[in-house]
Design an enzyme around this catalytic site. Structure first.
Site, PDB file in Angstrom:
ATOM      1  N   LEU A  96       1.269 -59.766   2.576  1.00 55.37           N
ATOM      2  CA  LEU A  96       2.281 -60.691   3.096  1.00 55.37           C
ATOM      3  C   LEU A  96       3.650 -60.011   3.144  1.00 55.37           C
ATOM      4  O   LEU A  96       3.851 -58.977   2.508  1.00 55.37           O
ATOM      5  CB  LEU A  96       2.335 -61.912   2.179  1.00 55.37           C
ATOM      6  CG  LEU A  96       1.138 -62.860   2.301  1.00 55.37           C
ATOM      7  CD1 LEU A  96       1.080 -63.803   1.118  1.00 55.37           C
ATOM      8  CD2 LEU A  96       1.229 -63.646   3.615  1.00 55.37           C
ATOM      9  N   THR A 156       6.797 -52.013   3.788  1.00 54.40           N
ATOM     10  CA  THR A 156       7.629 -51.049   4.505  1.00 54.40           C
ATOM     11  C   THR A 156       8.075 -49.926   3.565  1.00 54.40           C
ATOM     12  O   THR A 156       7.966 -48.748   3.883  1.00 54.40           O
ATOM     13  CB  THR A 156       8.850 -51.749   5.125  1.00 54.40           C
ATOM     14  OG1 THR A 156       8.374 -52.733   6.032  1.00 54.40           O
ATOM     15  CG2 THR A 156       9.729 -50.775   5.864  1.00 54.40           C
ATOM     16  N   ASP A 212       2.037 -50.221   9.551  1.00 54.71           N
ATOM     17  CA  ASP A 212       2.734 -51.189   8.697  1.00 54.71           C
ATOM     18  C   ASP A 212       2.731 -52.562   9.358  1.00 54.71           C
ATOM     19  O   ASP A 212       3.566 -52.849  10.207  1.00 54.71           O
ATOM     20  CB  ASP A 212       4.168 -50.677   8.449  1.00 54.71           C
ATOM     21  CG  ASP A 212       5.014 -51.673   7.679  1.00 54.71           C
ATOM     22  OD1 ASP A 212       4.442 -52.600   7.061  1.00 54.71           O
ATOM     23  OD2 ASP A 212       6.247 -51.530   7.694  1.00 54.71           O
ATOM     24  N   ASN A 252      12.366 -58.041  -3.582  1.00 55.03           N
ATOM     25  CA  ASN A 252      12.107 -57.632  -2.205  1.00 55.03           C
ATOM     26  C   ASN A 252      12.748 -58.582  -1.206  1.00 55.03           C
ATOM     27  O   ASN A 252      13.235 -58.166  -0.164  1.00 55.03           O
ATOM     28  CB  ASN A 252      10.595 -57.573  -1.936  1.00 55.03           C
ATOM     29  CG  ASN A 252       9.955 -56.392  -2.629  1.00 55.03           C
ATOM     30  OD1 ASN A 252      10.647 -55.461  -3.036  1.00 55.03           O
ATOM     31  ND2 ASN A 252       8.647 -56.437  -2.774  1.00 55.03           N
ATOM     32  N   ALA A 277      15.408 -57.693   1.664  1.00 57.61           N
ATOM     33  CA  ALA A 277      15.122 -57.959   3.073  1.00 57.61           C
ATOM     34  C   ALA A 277      16.241 -58.787   3.702  1.00 57.61           C
ATOM     35  O   ALA A 277      16.698 -58.511   4.807  1.00 57.61           O
ATOM     36  CB  ALA A 277      13.783 -58.679   3.207  1.00 57.61           C
ATOM     37  N   ARG A 322      26.514 -30.060  -8.761  1.00 53.51           N
ATOM     38  CA  ARG A 322      26.277 -28.631  -8.969  1.00 53.51           C
ATOM     39  C   ARG A 322      26.675 -28.259 -10.391  1.00 53.51           C
ATOM     40  O   ARG A 322      27.538 -28.880 -10.995  1.00 53.51           O
ATOM     41  CB  ARG A 322      27.113 -27.823  -7.976  1.00 53.51           C
ATOM     42  CG  ARG A 322      26.589 -27.967  -6.569  1.00 53.51           C
ATOM     43  CD  ARG A 322      27.360 -27.110  -5.619  1.00 53.51           C
ATOM     44  NE  ARG A 322      27.348 -25.715  -6.026  1.00 53.51           N
ATOM     45  CZ  ARG A 322      27.816 -24.743  -5.251  1.00 53.51           C
ATOM     46  NH1 ARG A 322      28.313 -25.009  -4.064  1.00 53.51           N
ATOM     47  NH2 ARG A 322      27.784 -23.497  -5.672  1.00 53.51           N
ATOM     48  N   TYR A 373      13.108 -20.405  -1.138  1.00 49.80           N
ATOM     49  CA  TYR A 373      13.247 -21.865  -1.224  1.00 49.80           C
ATOM     50  C   TYR A 373      11.872 -22.523  -1.272  1.00 49.80           C
ATOM     51  O   TYR A 373      11.653 -23.524  -1.955  1.00 49.80           O
ATOM     52  CB  TYR A 373      14.020 -22.396  -0.017  1.00 49.80           C
ATOM     53  CG  TYR A 373      15.498 -22.168  -0.106  1.00 49.80           C
ATOM     54  CD1 TYR A 373      16.281 -22.964  -0.932  1.00 49.80           C
ATOM     55  CD2 TYR A 373      16.124 -21.174   0.634  1.00 49.80           C
ATOM     56  CE1 TYR A 373      17.650 -22.769  -1.023  1.00 49.80           C
ATOM     57  CE2 TYR A 373      17.488 -20.962   0.547  1.00 49.80           C
ATOM     58  CZ  TYR A 373      18.250 -21.761  -0.278  1.00 49.80           C
ATOM     59  OH  TYR A 373      19.595 -21.561  -0.381  1.00 49.80           O
ATOM     60  N   LEU A 421      19.270 -28.043  -5.682  1.00 51.44           N
ATOM     61  CA  LEU A 421      19.696 -29.339  -5.136  1.00 51.44           C
ATOM     62  C   LEU A 421      19.331 -29.459  -3.660  1.00 51.44           C
ATOM     63  O   LEU A 421      18.932 -30.515  -3.193  1.00 51.44           O
ATOM     64  CB  LEU A 421      21.208 -29.517  -5.316  1.00 51.44           C
ATOM     65  CG  LEU A 421      21.688 -29.588  -6.763  1.00 51.44           C
ATOM     66  CD1 LEU A 421      23.199 -29.819  -6.799  1.00 51.44           C
ATOM     67  CD2 LEU A 421      20.983 -30.708  -7.529  1.00 51.44           C
TER      68      LEU A 421
END
Lengths: 457, 580
Positions: free
Chosen positions: B119, B125, B204, B243, B247, B333, B504, B534
């Site tokens: 429902l 989502t 979805d 939720n 929404a 940082r 990386y 980061l």
């Protein structure tokens, strides 16, 4: 410092409490978890209550089904003290040896027993995670009994037919008191319930990343019996010249091994299983594919992850050349072969990282033949046989030899078949750039020599 | 579900296996390998300008999947918006991808449609977007198809009439409209599989009825696409409420609505739809559907007909760690004394000043946003932690198994009450944890957080990218000393590994455990680390491609906040003020 480790280890300790009737694959799962976590450098240990029972009740002699009769007072006493000792040792291990994941391998079949363990864990700030293997598929159960009775210490001297009958009787005794875990009554616990291996799975309250990792691994397991064949590629032209890495072709003797390989596999499978269909995995390099080229099986896959350790700048050099050109590196590698990463290349640990998806896929496969390279085979073998990290890079895995692994509940059976085709040795002892094993020297005992060590481990 | 069946048209992947970027062998070099292992040296940046998506093959509804040229080219540079909804290029290489194949599909898993069920207000989502993010990160070509997007795109007045949500509305016009949007959405999914080398399409929608779910399965099975349902069930009203509030605030359906009106409408929508929804059960079992019940966002997960392959197991792995997050991730940082990788000096004067300013700036920001976990007077560490330490001493073992059968007399009050798992962070929405590497300078940077009783966790994976032999060198020096390597580096800064260095890509693989751990924490996290690390985290949270990550730029006078939303994450920069 480990380069790749499961995070959270510093904060969380987990006790995996196995739940299930005998012959549900509990021990196999427990041992696998230990193997997997150790392979990933996480300290873990399995505490098998059966082992404690055999030790404590040595005077009982044979453990017939009657020993497990709930009305057998003496049996009960022994079994209780076996559980107590196992738990006691486990808690000591958590404290004194900074254990991270302890596994209590027992039936833990009643709610009361589970509540006791739960309390003990919580009192000591260890997260209890119950793992139940529930099964009503009779074929699977019988298959497991077959496996257990051929390897279980309880039936060392018994006739096979008698053992099966006795074992079924033992299960019946356990069934009298068995209480399964369910969503309704155990919703507060962290538990996993596997129904008929993995037909249906319930994951309740997985509370930490480490737990999720264990579950993820268990989901990829199956307990059907199978054989895993491992082989290096046939001797290559580079092997002849002593060069490492590269993508050379097979030598003449290497081709002879490739041609003989189908016969070796058939011989090992035995007459009754000669139609068994194997899946064949190779690396993406020429020499493994050429080695696989005469095998009659249709399902052949190449995996980049099975490629040989990348020696980076040293690719294509001999050990002597490396020693001359990069003396420091050469020494550094001998000092810590597991962690050493070639210039621009890889370390053994890097291989373990890239093998992880393969290990998961491998766990899901049935009969399989993997043709790959020395370093990769060492890592795979270390995984299946629980070889410590310091030792695994030094294992000797000779060319032209087919290795067969049969994972069982209590052990993995190793056998090997020599092709009887001569090949150079590519084994390098510590501290030398010369290849070959010193047969009578002291060093051979230090390395884990597959040839001398290939009995049941 | 028998997974191997879908492999038939995936011969390309099977044949080439791992790393099927065509294996190049060059016999003329006496068998020397020409390509390094996991590198993508030969994969230049994809040409995104000339490459146009071929979704014009019209099905019913004439698919509109495929983005305009401007949308595609924007993606290369705009790393400030979440890329999770961008169309994924067939030749895209993801940050943590281990290999690539000609078919574009990985792990011998074939094509998979993950259809959600549940429902409204059940976090579908959120689930589809976060799963898309994770799978894309792994290199699996994934796209989520939100039926709601198609409804909005097709209705002129942004109509949210309830009739448009129920399975078969009586009004023929509305029924026709529903058919139209469903077909359009499905058609785009098929195009995604066929033309864009897509591997996982996440559908979805509410998918309320067993008949419909079966129909969907049959439709896809014919095309060798397996379908797995994930049903999101919520029995905890608090989660639904959370939720619904989100929404009402953020759903595009209510863009110009007042919050109260939106909330009322949304709860009405749920109420009207509820009787239509049939929970997945024996009927779906009998229909041989593979499905996962995802209950209270990870509290319990039940898998049915679950003989899945590696890829779906990985999805379950993710689900076990997925939570609805109300906190944010903050990046700062770490202050550098010197560029030398191998040294581990303590902070200097400026570094200490930076630590003070960082702590104060973030505290000010968090307190202004209603967070109250800062405590000015240091108290004892939390009872759990101190007891945990206590438990480590052998003397505390008295209750262990040695006491034998006496254990059976249980104090039921202690063991029946469940408490948070010992040592697990971020369970609470209102919690704050700082992660940093095990280097001295980062540890010292966190000292003022520690004074305020904030949990500090050291993670070895957060150490800066090992620069190898080029450590401490300026770009110019590298170019002069290692011209060929530098050239390779320029071609592919993400994957290039200088001698003895990490790339990386190595970092991305290394931090996977941290990413999952981060996903399961509900509260706020601050990560203090080198900018190389980061960048990779940012790349995950904002779905950047591996081409973008090396050129991301974080300055030392800003904190980056990544906020989680159901539909997409957002990034903002918070200045670090000078309080001295």
């Amino acid at each position: 410092m480990p380069v790749y480790s499961i995070s959270h280890v510093e904060n969380v300790r987990v006790c995996v409490v196995m739940v299930g009737l005998p012959a549900r694959g509990k021990s196999l799962i427990a041992q696998k978890i230990v193997r997997y976590l150790s392979w990933l450098s996480i300290k873990s240990k399995c505490f098998n209550v059966g082992g404690y029972r055999r030790e404590l009740a040595a005077d009982v002699g044979d453990f017939t089904a009657e020993f497990f009769d709930p009305t057998n007072k003496r049996g009960l006493q022994y079994r209780q003290s076996a559980v107590d000792s196992a738990i006691n040792d486990m808690m000591k291990w958590f404290v004194n040896e900074n254990g991270v994941v302890g596994i209590l391998d027992a039936t833990n079949s009643t709610k009361q027993r589970r509540a006791e363990i739960l309390k003990l864990c919580r009192d000591n700030y260890i997260e209890p995670m119950f793992l139940e293997s529930w099964c009503d598929d009779q074929d699977l159960i019988l298959q497991n009994i077959l496996d257990v009775k051929t390897t279980s210490p309880d039936y060392v001297n018994s006739e096979s037919e008698y053992a099966t009958k006795d074992f079924l009787k033992r299960i019946k005794f356990y069934e009298q008191n068995y209480e399964t875990m369910d969503v309704k009554h155990d919703s507060d616990l962290t538990f996993i319930k596997l129904v008929n291996v993995n037909q249906q799975i319930i994951l309740n309250r997985i509370e930490s990343y480490l737990e999720s990792r264990i579950v993820y691994y268990v989901m990829n397991l199956h307990i059907k019996p199978r054989s895993i064949y491992l082989s290096r590629h046939g001797e290559s032209e580079y092997n002849l010249t002593g060069q490492i890495g590269g993508d050379a072709n097979l030598s003449e003797r290497g081709w002879r091994y490739a041609k003989k390989l189908p016969e070796l596999v058939l011989k090992s499978l035995g007459e009754e299983n000669k139609h068994t269909n194997l899946t064949v995995w190779t690396s993406t390099l020429n020499r493994t594919q050429q080695t696989a080229s005469f095998l009659p099986y249709k399902k052949k896959l190449q995996w980049k992850a099975l490629d040989e350790l990348d020696a980076g700048e040293c690719d294509g050099m001999t050990y002597e050349e490396i020693e001359q050109k990069f003396p420091e590196d050469f020494k550094a590698r001998d000092d810590n072969k597991y962690e050493y990463r070639y210039r621009g290349g890889e370390s053994y640990r890097d291989i373990v990282i890239r093998l992880e998806p393969i290990i998961m896929e491998l766990e899901r496969q049935e009969n399989i033949l993997i043709i790959t390279h020395q370093a990769v085979l060492r890592c795979l073998y270390a995984y299946f046989m629980n070889v410590p990290q310091e030792e695994s890079p030094w294992m000797s895995i000779p060319l032209h030899t087919l290795i067969k692994l049969e994972p069982r509940a209590y052990s993995t059976i190793v056998s090997r078949i020599k092709a009887d085709i001569p090949a150079v040795s590519t084994y390098k002892e510590k501290g030398t750039s010369q290849l070959g094993e010193i047969v009578n020297g002291t060093t051979s005992s230090k390395s884990r020599d597959l040839i001398n060590d290939s009995k049941c481990v | 579900m028998s997974l191997p069946s879908a492999l038939s048209d995936d011969e390309g992947e099977i044949f080439n296996g791992f790393g099927s970027a065509p294996i190049q062998r060059n016999p003329s070099q006496s068998g020397r390998r020409t390509k390094k292992r996991w590198s993508f040296h030969n994969s230049a940046k994809p040409n995104l300008i000339d490459e146009s998506s071929s979704s014009t093959t019209g099905g019913p509804g004439g698919g509109n999947f495929g983005f305009s040229k401007t949308a595609r080219s924007r993606r290369m540079s705009d790393t400030n918006t979440d890329g999770v909804h961008n169309e994924i290029d067939p030749y895209h290489i993801s940050p943590a991808q281990l290999y690539s194949t000609e078919s574009g599909r990985l792990f011998h898993a074939g094509k998979i449609c993950i259809a959600l069920a549940g429902l409204p207000g059940r976090g579908k989502t959120h689930l589809s977007v976060s799963l898309t993010r994770y799978l894309r990160w792994l290199g699996v070509k994934t796209h989520s198809f939100h039926l709601g997007d198609y409804r909005r795109a097709n209705s002129e007045s942004n109509d949210v009439h309830f009739d448009l949500f129920i399975p078969q509305p009586d009004n023929p016009k509305n029924n026709e409209f529903r058919q139209k949007i469903v077909n359009e959405c499905l058609n785009d999914m098929l195009n995604f599989f066929k033309n864009d080398k897509g591997q996982v399409a996440i559908y979805d929608a509410v998918n309320a009825l067993p008949e419909y779910r079966k129909e969907l399965e049959e439709k896809f099975a014919k095309l060798d696409i397996q379908i797995l349902f994930i049903e999101s069930l919520v029995t905890d009203d608090a989660i639904i409420l959370k939720n619904m509030i989100e929404a009402a605030k953020l759903s595009p359906d209510y863009r110009n609505w007042s919050y109260e009106q939106a909330y009322k409408d949304y709860s009405e929508r749920i109420k009207i739809l509820t009787p239509y929804y049939k929970e997945m059960n024996e009927v779906d079992n009998k229909n041989n559907l593979s499905y996962i019940k995802f209950i209270n966002f990870g509290e319990r997960i039940e898998l049915y007909n679950s003989n899945y392959g590696y890829l779906i197991n990985k999805v379950v792995f993710f689900l076990m760690n997925s939570r609805i997050k109300s906190g944010s991730v903050y990046f700062a940082r770490c202050y550098k004394n010197s560029l030398d990788y191998t040294h581990d000096p303590p902070l200097d004067e400026n570094g200490l000043k930076y630590a003070r300013n960082l702590t104060k700036s973030l505290e000010e920001y968090l307190v202004a946003n209603g967070k109250d976990y800062f405590k000015t007077t240091p108290t004892l560490s939390s009872p759990v932690n101190s007891a945990f330490e206590l438990a480590k001493s052998a003397s505390n073992l008295s209750s262990a198994g040695a006491s034998g059968t006496s254990l059976s007399t249980l104090d039921s009050t202690t063991s029946s009450v469940r408490r948070p798992a010992a040592g697990v962070d971020g369970v609470d929405d209102n919690s704050f944890v700082v992660w940093t590497s095990a280097k001295k300078r980062t540890i010292e940077t966190t000292q003022h957080f520690r004074e305020k009783n904030i949990k500090i966790r050291h993670r070895i994976q957060l150490s800066q990218k090992n620069p190898g032999i080029v450590g401490g060198m300026e770009t110019k020096e590298i170019a002069e000393k290692f011209p060929t390597e530098y050239e390779q580096f320029l071609k592919d800064p993400y994957h290039h590994r200088f001698s003895r260095a990490e790339s990386y890509h190595d970092l991305a693989i290394k931090i996977e455990p941290l990413i999952l751990e981060m996903e399961r924490m509900s509260g706020d996290i601050l990560i203090i680390a080198d900018d190389t690390v980061l960048k990779v985290f940012y790349g995950y949270l904002m779905s950047c491609s591996c081409y973008d990550i090396p050129s991301l730029n974080f300055s030392t006078d800003e904190i980056i906040e990544i906020k989680f939303n159901a539909y997409s994450n957002s990034a903002r920069r918070i200045p670090i003020k000078d309080f001295d």
